[in-house]
Design an enzyme around this catalytic site. Structure first.
Site, PDB file in Angstrom:
ATOM      1  N   GLU A   1      45.842  39.688  43.289  1.00 37.10           N
ATOM      2  CA  GLU A   1      46.589  38.901  42.288  1.00 37.10           C
ATOM      3  C   GLU A   1      47.521  39.846  41.536  1.00 37.10           C
ATOM      4  O   GLU A   1      47.546  39.893  40.301  1.00 37.10           O
ATOM      5  CB  GLU A   1      45.601  38.217  41.343  1.00 37.10           C
ATOM      6  CG  GLU A   1      44.587  37.358  42.114  1.00 37.10           C
ATOM      7  CD  GLU A   1      43.441  36.822  41.283  1.00 37.10           C
ATOM      8  OE1 GLU A   1      43.233  37.315  40.169  1.00 37.10           O
ATOM      9  OE2 GLU A   1      42.748  35.893  41.748  1.00 37.10           O
TER      10      GLU A   1
ATOM     11  N   CYS B   1      39.688  30.693  34.850  1.00 43.46           N
ATOM     12  CA  CYS B   1      40.341  31.472  33.802  1.00 43.46           C
ATOM     13  C   CYS B   1      41.528  30.738  33.199  1.00 43.46           C
ATOM     14  O   CYS B   1      41.747  30.759  31.992  1.00 43.46           O
ATOM     15  CB  CYS B   1      40.789  32.820  34.340  1.00 43.46           C
ATOM     16  SG  CYS B   1      41.729  32.702  35.859  1.00 43.46           S
TER      17      CYS B   1
END
Lengths: 654, 654
Positions: free
Chosen positions: A320, A416
């Site tokens: 990521e 998240c």
């Protein structure tokens, strides 16, 4: 180090009330949809999504229920982020039911906290005795950071200290465990977060040790011999996430070099942005020029070379993470919602150090595009990944798009992003103004009433605007009594023509400072009215010539809002649509799904496909392109009408 | 089923001698560079690359040395492919030293073979007793197939039977172990190869049981309950490649459905192409219309929807596999050299069934582009992955390009491609002609002398041509005596104008048949000269409108050769170069690295970059594009001048 109240440059959230439609509607969506939905998710009350178990983990740790820990090692943070969002909502207005619900959770959390201050349900329930043995992978300080942020926010909103006490007790415990002294651990977390949280705790408590600890964590990072290796050796090399390279790939968590030596954004984008946020504030508080120089350098690298036009960062799925300069693929982008939220945090902290419109321009770019795209318009579904180009069938079936969802998802195992969007939107009031000495800086144009303290006197600022759809902003200035002070108004870089009126009188426009703010220093009387008219041209944007994936393409932008084409309006095969560089466009009021938004219409050319046949490759035929009407919608509003193609960068003849 | 010599439609390699420069030079490169280099690699004599250990494995299994097995589970196949290539070279001309070396290896292999015929050094040395327990992952039949191919090739070249006997003994063992009867295993290999190899063994031995076994393996594939699950259960679920999904993802090895039911190319591209090759030949031998229909259907899917313009297949790194229709990214392509070789095998088998120029057109597309690109012009380095667009720094640093190398590599741990290129080039003589009843079909234009048996009489065909650089082909026809028969000459689909002379007399051109061949049926006298003049226009190619990654772009192609831009000729940032759709180009003789090749020159436009500055995004500036000279080189010759950008599909204004 000197610190006193005068140095606090932000306006307490309680003193800013956002009204008008655009943002107030979003905040109400957070209150009415997102926070209750997330509450249900945290309590495993939503069918068809994997149970979160996050609240139950705390209840079990508190001895209130029997059972085992379930979830990610950082599951606690979801509860903390929810509480933080609730805090921001309660700062806006009272909500007895919500407050009671939060108080009950806080009670559970408080009961789950160990006597020594330690608090992490994963380690308490699943690996007692192994606390602080795998900082690299296990997110203990990350979870602590979120709990601290929640404690600070909830205290500031309600004046209630219970969660703040939990945070303080935990932070004090951490202050004992970590530090430069013998017997303390010279280490830091694999996921930055505690650093920025400790600064917030300092801002609430004014206890300097939290600032020291934040600085310690930051400056410890990347030292050799490497902490990750030292602690891994003590664990005989065991991993929490076996397949992941968190320990080996130090740059994944920006631990490959001292933070002051880092020159380019690298590694996991959220970690990077959170770290920079902490760095910026610590640099400011300690007047640490070396740290500040690192912040500016890393900011430049991101903003000049590694950021999508939507304010998204982290261009690859692997880790990521950031890749290299100008490497910004549109379809395989990771571009995590949380990373753009982190970029907003970073920009906000930099704005507090040095008001420069670029920070606010980028903040808006991230906010009005990637962050808002992260949530569906009904507040119920979320994008974690925000590509700038999607072909749904490929996204679903081609494995290089494994990370890409063509439509928003509910709560995920790694949840998240949704609570992060919620807490950012709920706290947006904090981002509008800063005060620096005698000057009130206006960074964002958002309809709101703010009460600002300047020289121990109050000034009320009331903004009315339909921004970002309209460039007219009215600000009513109401000091307690006539007073001399300065108001600085940001002129976004894209606004080429600006007009200014004070009490309806056109002003010879003071040149904006190099930093991009118009400085209005005068004696202000109660009820003075400023009218700022920013031009909002439709812009055909191009990317730097080194950006391969935007070569020969343009993106449509108006104000901070980036637009895109969707299949629903423009048919399939968006890749065959061409713009002419001389193209002109029109603004239109949106309707149905887009009520209250502005859409953009115009004409494009499309390569005709009807007569092509089956052959995969043919020598060029000279069939003239067909003109077709085009409808661009704000990027943030895409995928609210189901599954379909979407494209930001459109081919353009030069 | 009927089978006799008349049905053999290929020309023995010994009877075709390739001369002229283009291909004879390549074959000599294989002889002088590739095969000796690979010999050194197989014997661990090349510094700086990981030892292959492949020959040593056989020596240890033969009891000639002490030691342990090293390498991949399919390491044996590298030795087999080397021997097969040596066989093809020896069919071309004698080479006592090479033959002796091969004979020594064959002696070792023969000694390593078990009494019962089993031969696989991995299982003999490392997992004795576990033979045939993990067909899905362990490549035992794959390795067997390569050994069979080597045995057949070496026998056909030298008349020596030792390796053929090894192959026969192993095949007979396999015929005992696998089959429909009780006590036999109803299974098949996870990597297709044995199927096509058994057909070759049948062609040499005329023993029909090998054909039966090939058909058994093909028709068994994909049956339910699934063989992979059955054998995995017997192993208690143990894996050879733990991270890989070979067992779970049945489509990876085309075992998700019966082969006759498969409609689209899926999974690992090499496995797919090898399977189709076997299917085509078994369909032909058994006149199995259902199997043939599957071959045609899968061919259509690949050629119409899943093939790069370079004849590459397998557009994603995950599983080195196909994705979905029209999903052909240029930069992240996998496009394995071996997969295009497999596509050539498939095309060749289809040509033997039904002469249709499309098979030959695709065969050439794969051959002149991806396969040749797979090897450096000095024969020492290899591409496994053949993208159509490379930016070297991104390829090296961005993880989505982990599979992409910007320059060719030496021998790798998984060394499938280099020996595959060697054996294909060395056997190319087999691909030029087929004979069907009274007709000799000319599929490829390659300078060569061929001795072809027709009605038990010999016809000598001597081709002289500078193809692919020139469309003139002279064929001298020399039957033993005057005879009536037909010659069919392929007219490639891209050749719009064709002229034909026989003994210097222009011929009223017979219309090519629907299949794309000009049929010349007449009484041929010894020394008759055919001159075929194919036009070779420079073509600006476009892709089907659904190919997203070629939208708004053109590729330059001349004859079967696809061209590209390289940084060495055209500067960096190739993505900023635009063609006009009305562009005209010139052919030029290549020099230095490109001696003997044709390059293409012309003019393009480039978006000026000098005045851009640092900003990542700007509202469009209308700076007129700059014209610049462009040099296109054959795609296969790219990356022979070091590291640099390369691009096949070039942006084009419509």
């Amino acid at each position: 180090m000197k610190h006193d109240r005068e140095m606090v440059k932000t306006i307490p959230l309680k003193n800013v009330y956002i009204n008008g439609s655009f943002w107030a509607d979003y905040i109400e969506l957070v209150r009415k949809e997102v926070v209750p939905y997330q509450w249900d998710a945290l309590n495993d009350n939503i069918p068809d999504i994997e149970p979160s178990h996050a609240i139950r983990n705390f209840k079990i740790a508190a001895g209130m229920e029997k059972g085992e820990f379930h979830g990610m090692v950082f599951q606690d943070s979801d509860v903390a982020k929810w509480l933080e969002a609730v805090g921001y909502l309660l700062a806006r207005e009272e909500d007895a039911e919500l407050e009671q619900r939060a108080d009950e959770v806080i009670e559970i959390i408080s009961n789950a906290q160990r006597e020594d201050g330690y608090l992490n349900t994963y380690f308490i329930l699943k690996e007692p005795g192994r606390e602080w043995t795998n900082l690299c992978e296990c997110h203990e300080l990350y979870c602590a950071g979120h709990m601290i942020e929640a404690g600070a926010a909830y205290y500031q909103a309600t004046g209630k200290t219970k969660l703040l006490q939990v945070a303080v007790k935990f932070a004090d415990h951490i202050y004992e465990v970590f530090g430069p002294e013998e017997g303390q651990t010279q280490g830091y977390d694999g996921h930055q977060e505690i650093e920025l949280a400790l600064v917030k705790l300092y801002e609430v408590t004014l206890d300097e040790k939290y600032l020291q600890l934040s600085r310690f964590f930051l400056l410890e990072r990347g030292k050799q011999p490497h902490f990750y290796d030292i602690e891994a050796e003590k664990r005989n090399g065991s991993h929490h996430f076996p397949g992941k390279m968190m320990i080996e790939d130090k740059s994944y968590s920006q631990a490959h070099a001292l933070v002051t030596e880092q020159k380019e954004a690298a590694g996991h984008a959220v970690r990077f942005a959170y770290m920079c946020t902490g760095m910026a504030h610590v640099a400011d508080k300690y007047k640490d020029e070396k740290l500040l120089a690192a912040c500016r350098r890393l900011w430049r690298n991101v903003v000049d070379r590694q950021m999508y036009i939507t304010g998204a960062v982290g261009s690859q799925s692997y880790g990521e993470s950031f890749t290299i300069d100008y490497d910004l693929p549109n379809d395989t982008a990771y571009a995590e919602t949380c990373a753009s939220i982190g970029l907003i945090f970073f920009a906000n902290r930099m704005l507090q150090i040095e008001p420069d419109r670029e920070y606010a321009d980028v903040l808006e770019r991230a906010l009005y595009n990637t962050v808002l795209a992260g949530m569906s318009m009904d507040g119920k579904e979320f994008f974690y990944v925000n590509p700038l180009e999607v072909e749904p069938q490929a996204a679903e079936e081609s494995r290089r798009y494994d990370h890409v969802a063509p439509v928003r998802q509910g709560w995920l195992t790694c949840a998240c992003c949704p609570p992060n969007v919620a807490r950012l939107i709920a706290s947006l009031g904090q981002y509008i103004y800063t005060v620096m000495e005698e000057t009130i800086y206006t960074h964002l144009y958002i309809s709101s009433d703010a009460k600002i303290t300047l020289n121990n006197k109050e000034v009320l600022l009331s903004q009315q605007t339909n921004y970002p759809w309209d460039g007219n902003v009215e600000i009513t200035v109401t000091p307690e009594a006539e007073a001399v002070f300065a108001l600085a108004l940001r002129v976004p870089a894209w606004s080429e023509e600006v007009e200014l009126f004070i009490n309806d009188q056109a002003q010879a426009l003071p040149m904006p400072e190099e930093s991009g703010y118009i400085l209005l220093s005068r004696k202000w009387k109660p009820g003075d009215k400023i009218r700022l008219q920013l031009s909002l041209p439709i812009m055909l944007m191009q990317a730097h010539p080194r950006v391969r994936h935007a070569a020969g393409k343009t993106a449509v932008q108006r104000g901070p809002v980036v637009y895109c084409l969707e299949e629903a309006d423009n048919g399939a095969n968006l890749h065959n649509i061409f713009l002419q560089s001389s193209q002109s466009f029109n603004i239109k009021e949106g309707s149905e799904h887009f009520r209250g938004l502005k859409i953009i219409t115009g004409e494009g050319n499309k390569k005709p496909a009807d007569h092509w046949g089956e052959k995969l490759y043919k020598a060029q035929e000279t069939i003239p392109p067909q003109t077709m009407p085009l409808t661009f919608i704000p990027y943030f509003s895409w995928a609210n009408r189901g599954r379909g193609e979407m494209k930001v960068w459109i081919q353009t003849n030069i």
